[in-house]
Design an enzyme around this catalytic site. Structure first.
Site, PDB file in Angstrom:
ATOM      1  CE1 TYR A   1      -7.523   1.578  10.126  1.00  0.00           C
ATOM      2  CE2 TYR A   1      -7.722   2.639  12.016  1.00  0.00           C
ATOM      3  CZ  TYR A   1      -6.929   2.199  11.272  1.00  0.00           C
ATOM      4  OH  TYR A   1      -5.734   3.049  11.234  1.00  0.00           O
TER       5      TYR A   1
ATOM      6  CB  THR B   1       0.646   3.971  -4.808  1.00  0.00           C
ATOM      7  OG1 THR B   1      -0.649   3.963  -4.200  1.00  0.00           O
ATOM      8  CG2 THR B   1       0.592   2.646  -5.259  1.00  0.00           C
TER       9      THR B   1
ATOM     10  N   GLY C   1       1.021  -1.237  -0.181  1.00  0.00           N
ATOM     11  CA  GLY C   1      -0.170  -0.003  -0.117  1.00  0.00           C
ATOM     12  C   GLY C   1       0.830   1.241   0.055  1.00  0.00           C
TER      13      GLY C   1
END
Length: 264
Positions: free
Chosen positions: A154, A16, A14
Site C-alpha cells: 500500500y 460510494t 471510489g
C-alpha cells in the site's frame, strides 16, 4: 471563504462510502455536478441517491465501473465524456507481513491504486487543457512518506501517486489546469475500523481501540485521534476551487501532523 463550483462537473472515484463519499458531498455542497463512482452498479446508484437527498438541489449522477480494468474505465468515460474536476480517490489497503505479499497482490495494488488514476488522467486532462481550466487530485496517504511495515505494498502505491501527480502537473503546465496530491493521515472510515481491529484487541470498545491504535501504531500524530473524512474533503474542495489556482504540483498534507517533516 465562499467556494462556488456551479457549472463544474466533478468525478470522484471510489465514492460510494468513506473519504470518497465525503468528498463528493463537499463538492456537491459547493455547487458542482458530481459523478459518484463504484464497481457495483446498485451500490453506486444507492450512494448517489443518498447524496442527492442529503444535499437538496444537488446534481448527482451515478457512473459505475471498475476503474482497475481498462474496459471498466472506458465505460466510465463513455458515461461521462468530460469533467472539470477529477478526484482520484479509489484505493485499497490491508495489513499483511511484507514477505507474504505475493506477486499477484503487488500487481493488484498497482492496478487499483495507481494505474486506475493514470487511466482517467489520460482520458480527461486533454479536454481540461483545451478548455483552459481543470483540477486533478490524487488522494495519497501519510504511508506515501512513512512506509508502514505492516502494508508496504500500500505504501508503495501511494508513493507512486506522488510521482504521478508531480509528473502530470508538469504535463499540464501553463494550461490553467492544476494537478495535486493530498496526503491524508489516519482517517476514521469503516474500512479503517476493520484495519484497527486487525492490530488491537477485537474485544475493546471502538473509542478505546482507537486510542490504543493511535498510541501504539501512529504515535507521531499531533492530533492524537483519527481524522474525520469531512476534514479531508474540506481540503479537496478548496483545491478544486478557483481560489486555489496557484497551487499545483504539490503534495498537500491533511495528516494531523503525522508526517514528522517540514516538507511533506
Amino acid at each position: 471563504m465562499l467556494i462556488d463550483l456551479s457549472g463544474r462537473t466533478a468525478l470522484v472515484t471510489g465514492s460510494t462510502q468513506g473519504i470518497g463519499l465525503a468528498i463528493a458531498t463537499g463538492l456537491a455542497r459547493a455547487g458542482a455536478r458530481v459523478a459518484v463512482n463504484g464497481r457495483d452498479e446498485a451500490r453506486t446508484e444507492e450512494a448517489a441517491g443518498r447524496l442527492g437527498a442529503e444535499v437538496p438541489g444537488a446534481q448527482v449522477v451515478p457512473v459505475p465501473g471498475d476503474l482497475a480494468d481498462e474496459r471498466g474505465a472506458a465505460r466510465v468515460v463513455d458515461l461521462l465524456p468530460d469533467v472539470d474536476i477529477l478526484i482520484n480517490n479509489l484505493g485499497i489497503f490491508e495489513s499483511k507481513p511484507a514477505l507474504e505479499i505475493s506477486d499477484e497482490e503487488w500487481r493488484r495494488y498497482f492496478e487499483v491504486n495507481v494505474l486506475a488514476a493514470v487511466r482517467l488522467t489520460r482520458a480527461y486532462l486533454p479536454g481540461m487543457r483545451d478548455r483552459g481550466w481543470g483540477r486533478i487530485q490524487y488522494i495519497a496517504s501519510d504511508s506515501a512518506v512513512v512506509t508502514p511495515a505492516e502494508m508496504i505494498h500500500y505504501g508503495m502505491s501511494k508513493t507512486a501517486l506522488l510521482a504521478v501527480s508531480r509528473g502530470f502537473a508538469k504535463e499540464a503546465a501553463g494550461s490553467g489546469v492544476t494537478v495535486n496530491s493530498v496526503i491524508a493521515g489516519p482517517t476514521h472510515t469503516g474500512g479503517v475500523e476493520d484495519f484497527v481491529y486487525q492490530l488491537v484487541d477485537k474485544d475493546l470498545p471502538w473509542e478505546q481501540a482507537q486510542r490504543v491504535f493511535m498510541r501504539e501504531h501512529r504515535p507521531q500524530s499531533l492530533l492524537q485521534r483519527l481524522i474525520e473524512p469531512e476534514e479531508i474533503a474540506n481540503m479537496v474542495v478548496y483545491l478544486s476551487s478557483p481560489p486555489a489556482s496557484a497551487t499545483t504540483g504539490g503534495a498537500v498534507r491533511v495528516d494531523g501532523g503525522y508526517v514528522d517533516s517540514i516538507l511533506p
